[in-house]
Design an enzyme around this catalytic site. Structure first.
Site, PDB file in Angstrom:
ATOM      1  N   ASP A   1      -6.355  -4.192   5.791  1.00 40.10           N
ATOM      2  CA  ASP A   1      -7.029  -4.037   7.075  1.00 40.10           C
ATOM      3  C   ASP A   1      -8.541  -3.973   6.958  1.00 40.10           C
ATOM      4  OD1 ASP A   1      -7.060  -1.617   5.865  1.00 40.10           O
ATOM      5  OD2 ASP A   1      -6.039  -0.527   7.473  1.00 40.10           O
TER       6      ASP A   1
ATOM      7  N   ASP B   1       0.841  -1.176   0.000  1.00 40.22           N
ATOM      8  CA  ASP B   1       0.000   0.000   0.000  1.00 40.22           C
ATOM      9  C   ASP B   1       0.880   1.230   0.000  1.00 40.22           C
ATOM     10  OD1 ASP B   1      -2.656  -0.803  -0.085  1.00 40.22           O
ATOM     11  OD2 ASP B   1      -2.547  -1.516   1.981  1.00 40.22           O
TER      12      ASP B   1
ATOM     13  N   ALA C   1     -14.919  18.348   3.867  1.00 46.12           N
ATOM     14  CA  ALA C   1     -14.803  17.460   2.713  1.00 46.12           C
ATOM     15  C   ALA C   1     -15.740  17.899   1.598  1.00 46.12           C
ATOM     16  CB  ALA C   1     -15.106  16.030   3.130  1.00 46.12           C
TER      17      ALA C   1
ATOM     18  N   ARG D   1     -14.181  21.480   0.293  1.00 42.52           N
ATOM     19  CA  ARG D   1     -12.791  21.221  -0.104  1.00 42.52           C
ATOM     20  C   ARG D   1     -11.988  22.518  -0.188  1.00 42.52           C
ATOM     21  NH1 ARG D   1     -13.444  18.588  -5.493  1.00 42.52           N
ATOM     22  NH2 ARG D   1     -11.355  17.712  -5.348  1.00 42.52           N
TER      23      ARG D   1
END
EC number: 7.2.2.6
Lengths: 554, 714
Positions: free
Chosen positions: B549, B333, B406, B409
């Site tokens: 994960d 990753d 978010a 932005r």
């Protein structure tokens, strides 16, 4: 020209010839076993035996083919030998006794060609040609077929199919063994070997004794005897008989024939697995052991202590008087290391240590370069074992030619390396413990023991040569050696084919920088080391009591 | 971010329970050892003494029979004991008997020491697994039941101070949890319902708040139970390679057994019947069969698992560790493994007519209300480059802060009639146009250039008396961790291909991949893409390792040959992988591969050593047995050993002592450096092949010298 220079030239000429021939021959054999076409004569054979050469066989089917064919061969040969007095061209010889007939049948079908009889005084024309000579081709072709099946195991993936036994058997005979034998036979005849069907000549020698000479189809049998690493001579004296091996040229040609197919098959292997260099690594290991053997034996023989030996320039008793010590040593090493067993000198007459080298050559399992086919598969099994240990040392679970050497593969390889040492040791031990060993010895002490050890080593490894002097024609030895020959030939084949099947089923692992490079000289060295330590150590105690005890005493 | 929050929220606890699995030599952010070296565990000679009772217990033939080589030695010991008892006056028989027993015990000792280390760890784990009382929810009510009485699907409540009674998923609430019992990490972590942080482990402790947990595993099969089993070696099964090696060793044992048994009739013929007594033959056999590797084989396997545990990685099977050595493709990753966690501001680029300092000032000002790591990095960069002091929100009166979200932005501030904004290109362009301004023509060029270089452009704009306009661009960059390129080069030399997995667009991904030196990358990766990539690699015969994960990683983790689940991950992920990293440090994948390789190399090296040893032993024993019958064979006594008895005894003593001497190596593993297969083979062959050939000649000679000093012998 000094004898040493002559030997150097002789060995050099041989090596050059092999180096020149192994490439085209190896490539040709690869093409033969990869082609999809059948010759007309091959189609006739398939039709006659009712085999379909285009069906692919998995390993059990392939093995059934090998065993069935060989079993029929043993029975057929046994029958011929038992009834030879009733067959045409028997030359008046009697039927062979049951134990000797079994021993001889086992011997020729297992490509051992151990002879407990004397050819010129017991075998008629039919037995020699339709019995023995046919097996010279057939047993050699079986060996090549099994080797090719193992190579296919490495080359193929995600299939269990190993090719068609009947096709491999017929092609090996028709396209490889017969053509080369014809050329070789012509060359031998040109060199002076005998080829006719004349009867026995009785003549009186200068000392007033009568001698019977029985010529026959010698040259043709001689060619396949050596080419197929068979070794069963037309005459008892084998290649030291002038009818079989008339001069220096025929001698060198004979040695060349012994070595040519075993040394070319690694090229075939390289071609079929798609990397010629892999083949070179294998042939490198074979050549190293063979060459060291030649140098060692020649040196030991020339240096043989003793006044008589030193005056003669070498230990000449029992050697090929016409061609000298060097040619005897070269022949002896080549014949013991190719599972051939034909001889031009008597191995009994070699010094203790050099005799030990000849013994060791067979004990290594006939892999340097070994018998036709059997040498390659034996060496590949040792490569699998070497890869297993070395592969771990590079931090990966071992793989060879992109195939994982896992539990199953190791099981078959481990069984393979067990068979011949077990036969040699148990065979010799039983012979010694029952007193049968001692009663057949000509010599006493360590040399006598070497005779027995040599016989069982030769039989179990399908070599066929003998430490002359050993009285092999007894009920016990005929039977025990016969069993050693059959088990030593066919039990390993079971494991080879099982291994091939298991390899062919795998999917290949791609090669990376982390993969053990099996085409490098380092691997060749490792392979030689593995062979010497694993097989050599097994026989060290036995060798100590025979050749070493004798040789070191000198 | 979660751990930061947790640290702030949690009451600083005195960590009474700190059963760390092992001393952490490696911090989660990087390793203290030089890159690419696998350090070994510590070996304390005291452990040998402590493990002695266990070693004796292992003399049980039913246990010994699992190792064919050592079983033969055991049988040999029994045989010589019987012979020695029958002829009690024979010192030689007793000496051989004693050393054969020692050989067997040393082998068991090696295994016991290896297991002992795991047992100590298991004991600390057991302490954490105290009997808990669970508060099970039944309808509206709660009842108290013992933790062992829980069934899958039960709902239990845990509040601050409670020990979580079993493995499960949080279905309601958020809590900070102390997982030090498992991870050894004392900083608490947040567990919350939904998402990828819902898994809780039995035996851990809730520090704050209240959560409802749905039990997902049966008592006795919880993660902590499995850990105990694993470190104790109770669940240990022989790995495929170990079985294959055992087959080879067994076959060598049979060959040597034949060689020794058949020697007797040969010796009788030679007239050496007396010199080849059953005791001597047994001694010869034990010397020849590969006892060194036979004795250490299982210790090597246990120690390999143990080395992982020391790095806080739990392998669910030895097979997984072996597979790690074979891995040829690593999926890494990007975030956290190759790059530092977040993008950071690298430069300020002004549009025509503005200066860099102006851009920096505006960018810093507008980022003060941006708490994201990117925002913080802008503030820091401005401070470092232009000495612009970090102003605090409170310093500027009347300022209206616009926080980053978010959705918008964009962040910024309105102060003293001036409005500054910073944010994603699209958002800022929209804002400028809305405010009636124009976007400078070179702004687009700048953003494109940054994008192509793999960076992320953020626009900085302002509206003041000159109107609304774009001032410049902030270049956000992924920062590749130090030393990664060298590691990837090493991996390449080892024949391992690295593939970077990222959610970034291909352009960005390519730039980072090039900078980090990985072989390949998968951009805009979805779990399906990952899965497809793994299958594609595997179809080509490659073994793939990855970390993951999230729940959506689970199928890929299960498909991969080595799937390392992060301990912070979901229980689905942990279930799917075959290893769990308790530190949740994805970089560890590289170490795991190295440990796998080290395990295999240790096995191969000791096998080679063991087999090579035989040559010298022959030279000791053969002349001792046969020099009387054939005086010429005394020439083989090249070591010049004092007497036949001392020669044979020396070989047996050497054979036993070498096992003991190699125990530390078996436990630590041989030294491992990432390099090409060729170099590695050359080195190991030289060291263990030639070394194995030469060492016993010296060792046996020295022991013989000592023995011959003993009065009445030799």
């Amino acid at each position: 020209m000094s004898p040493v220079l002559a030997d150097v030239l002789q060995v050099s000429a041989l090596i050059v010839a092999l180096a020149l021939v192994h490439r085209p021959l190896g490539d040709y054999m690869a093409a033969v076993f990869s082609s999809g076409k059948h010759l007309r004569v091959e189609k006739w054979i398939y039709r006659a035996v009712g085999a379909n050469p285009d069906t692919e066989m998995r390993w059990p089917a392939y093995l059934r083919g090998v065993l069935a064919f060989s079993a029929v061969s043993v029975l057929f040969l046994y029958l011929i030998l038992r009834i030879q007095n009733g067959l045409p061209g028997s030359l008046g010889f009697a039927a062979i006794t049951p134990d000797q007939a079994f021993n001889t049948a086992a011997s020729f079908v297992s490509n051992t060609n151990w002879q407990s009889y004397s050819g010129e005084s017991s075998m008629g024309h039919v037995a020699q040609t339709t019995g023995l000579a046919v097996q010279n081709f057939a047993s050699a072709a079986v060996g090549i077929a099994v080797a090719v099946a193992l190579v296919r195991g490495f080359a193929r993936s995600r299939t269990g199919e190993l090719g068609n036994f009947w096709a491999d058997l017929v092609r090996g005979t028709v396209r490889i063994l017969i053509p080369i034998s014809v050329v070789a036979a012509v060359l031998l005849v040109a060199a002076g070997a005998v080829q006719n069907f004349a009867g026995i000549h009785e003549l009186t020698t200068v000392t007033g004794q009568t001698q019977s000479i029985s010529p026959g189809a010698v040259a043709s049998q001689e060619a396949i005897k050596d080419l197929g690493t068979n070794g069963g001579g037309y005459f008892n004296a084998n290649s030291s008989h002038p009818f079989e091996n008339p001069n220096g040229f025929s001698n060198l040609l004979t040695i060349f024939l012994l070595l040519v197919i075993p040394f070319s098959l690694p090229r075939t292997f390289g071609r079929m697995v798609g990397s010629v260099r892999q083949g070179y690594a294998i042939v490198g290991a074979m050549a190293t052991i063979w060459f060291v053997g030649v140098v060692l034996v020649t040196w030991l023989e020339f240096a043989h202590p003793g006044t008589a030996s030193q005056l003669a320039g070498g230990a000449m008793e029992g050697k090929e008087q016409r061609f000298g010590e060097g040619a005897s040593s070269l022949f002896a090493v080549s014949t013991t290391m190719t599972s051939t067993g034909s001889v031009n000198s008597f191995h009994d007459s070699f010094g203790g240590l050099s005799g030990g080298v000849l013994l060791l050559g067979m004990m290594l399992g006939e892999i340097a370069p070994g018998g036709v086919g059997s040498g390659l598969y034996g060496m590949l099994i040792m490569a699998v074992v070497a890869v297993f240990v070395a592969g771990l040392m590079v931090g990966r679970t071992p793989e060879y030619l992109g195939k994982k050497i896992g539990t199953r593969e190791m099981k078959y390889a481990a069984c393979y390396i067990l068979v011949t040492p077990a036969l040699v040791l148990i065979g010799t031990a039983v012979a010694m413990a029952t007193g049968n060993g001692e009663s057949s010895m000509t010599n006493t002490g360590a040399h006598g023991f070497s005779e027995v050890l040599y016989a069982y080593t030769s039989a179990s490894n399908n070599n066929g040569s003998a430490f002359a002097g050993f009285g092999a024609n007894t009920g016990f030895h005929n039977t025990a050696l016969g069993l050693c020959m059959l088990l030593g030939r066919f039990l390993p084949m079971v494991f080879v084919l099982a291994l091939a099947g298991s390899l062919a089923e795998q999917k290949p692992v791609p090669e990376t920088a982390g993969t053990l490079r099996t085409e490098k000289p380092l691997f060749t060295g490792l392979l030689v080391g593995t062979i010497m330590i694993i097989t050599g150590l097994t026989f060290f105690p036995a060798l100590a009591l025979g050749p070493l005890a004798e040789g070191l005493a000198a | 971010m979660t751990t930061d929050v947790a640290k702030q929220d949690a009451v600083p606890q005195k960590t009474t329970v700190t059963p760390t699995l092992a001393p952490h030599t490696d911090g989660p952010s990087g390793r203290k050892e030089p890159a690419g070296r696998v350090g070994g565990g510590l070996f304390d000679p005291e452990q040998l003494v402590k493990s002695l009772p266990d070693a004796l217990r292992k003399l049980d033939p039913r246990v010994m029979v699992k190792s064919p080589v050592m079983f033969v030695v055991l049988v040999g010991s029994v045989v010589t004991t019987v012979l020695a008892v029958k002829n009690p006056g024979d010192w030689f028989g007793w000496a051989i008997t004693a050393w054969l027993w020692l050989t067997t015990i040393f082998a068991n000792l090696a295994e016991a020491v290896a297991e002992g280390r795991g047992k100590a760890q298991a004991d600390t784990l057991r302490k954490a697994k105290t009997d808990t009382v669970a508060r099970r929810i039944i309808g509206e009510d709660e009842e108290r039941v013992p933790g062992t009485g829980l069934k899958i699907g039960d709902l239990v409540v845990c509040e601050a101070g409670d020990i979580i009674p079993g493995d499960g998923d949080v279905v309601e609430g958020v809590a900070s949890v102390d997982e030090s019992a498992i991870t050894g990490e004392s900083a608490p972590v947040i567990r919350e319902s939904g998402g990828d942080r819902s898994a809780v482990t039995g035996g851990t402790k809730v520090l704050s708040d209240r959560i409802v947990i749905k039990i997902t595993t049966k008592p006795g099969e919880t993660f902590i139970d499995r850990m105990i089993n694993l470190v104790e070696g109770a669940a240990r099964q022989k790995t495929p390679n170990e079985i294959a090696l055992n087959i080879l060793l067994a076959s060598l044992t049979i060959v040597f057994l034949l060689a020794v048994v058949t020697l007797k009739p040969f010796a009788i013929y030679a007239g050496a019947d007396q010199q080849t007594s059953l005791i001597v033959l047994t001694a010869l056999l034990v010397c020849l069969i590969p006892t060194t590797i036979g004795a250490l084989l299982s210790a090597i396997g246990i120690a390999g698992m143990d080395r992982l545990v020391q790095r806080n990685v739990l392998a669910m099977s030895g097979r997984a560790v072996e597979a790690a050595g074979d891995v040829s493709t690593l999926l890494l990753d990007k975030t956290g493994t190759i790059t530092l966690g977040n993008r950071q501001a690298a430069e300020f680029v002004p549009v025509r007519g503005t200066t860099e300092a102006e851009v920096a000032d505006a960018a810093q000002l507008s980022s003060l209300a941006d708490e994201t790591p990117e925002g913080r990095s802008i503030v820091v960069l401005a401070k470092e480059m232009y000495g612009l002091r970090e102003r605090h929100q409170g310093e500027l009166a009347h300022a209206a802060w616009i926080a980053f979200t978010a959705q918008t932005r964009m962040s910024g501030v309105d102060v003293d009639g001036r409005q500054v904004r910073k944010g994603a290109t699209g958002s800022v362009v929209a804002w400028v146009e809305e405010q009636g301004g124009t976007v400078a023509p070179d702004a687009r060029e700048l953003t494109d250039r940054i994008s192509q270089a793999g960076g992320t452009p953020l626009l900085v704009a302002a509206k003041d008396d000159k109107g609304a306009r774009v001032l410049g661009v902030v270049h956000l960059k992924d920062v590749v961790k130090e030393g990664m390129r060298e590691r990837f080069d090493e991996l390449r030399r080892m024949g391992i291909k690295t593939i970077m997995i990222t959610g970034d667009n291909p352009l960005t991904a390519k730039a980072i991949a090039e900078e980090a030196g990985v072989d390949d990358f998968l951009a805009e990766a979805t779990p399906e893409d990952k899965m497809a990539l793994i299958k594609r690699e595997q179809a080509g015969g490659k073994l793939v390792a990855m970390t993951g994960d999230g729940t959506n990683d689970a199928p890929a983790l299960a498909q991969a040959d080595v799937g390392v689940a992060m301990n912070t991950g979901t229980s689905a992920a942990k279930e799917a992988g075959n290893m769990v990293d308790l530190d949740s440090n994805p970089t560890k994948l590289i170490e795991i591969v190295e440990i796998g390789k080290q395990l295999l190399i240790t096995r191969g090296a000791l096998t080679t050593f063991s087999i090579a040893n035989d040559v010298a032993k022959y030279f000791a024993i053969i002349p001792a047995m046969f020099a009387v019958a054939y005086p010429s064979l005394d020439k083989l006594n090249i070591m010049g050993l004092a007497s036949p008895e001392s020669a044979i005894l020396s070989a047996v003593v050497f054979n036993a002592l070498i096992i003991l001497a190699l125990v530390p190596l078996a436990l630590k593993g041989v030294r491992y450096r990432p390099t090409s297969a060729d170099k590695m083979l050359r080195r190991n062959l030289g060291l263990y092949g030639l070394g194995g050939l030469v060492a016993p000649f010296i060792g046996i000679k020295l022991i013989d010298l000592l023995i011959s000093l003993i009065p009445g012998i030799g």
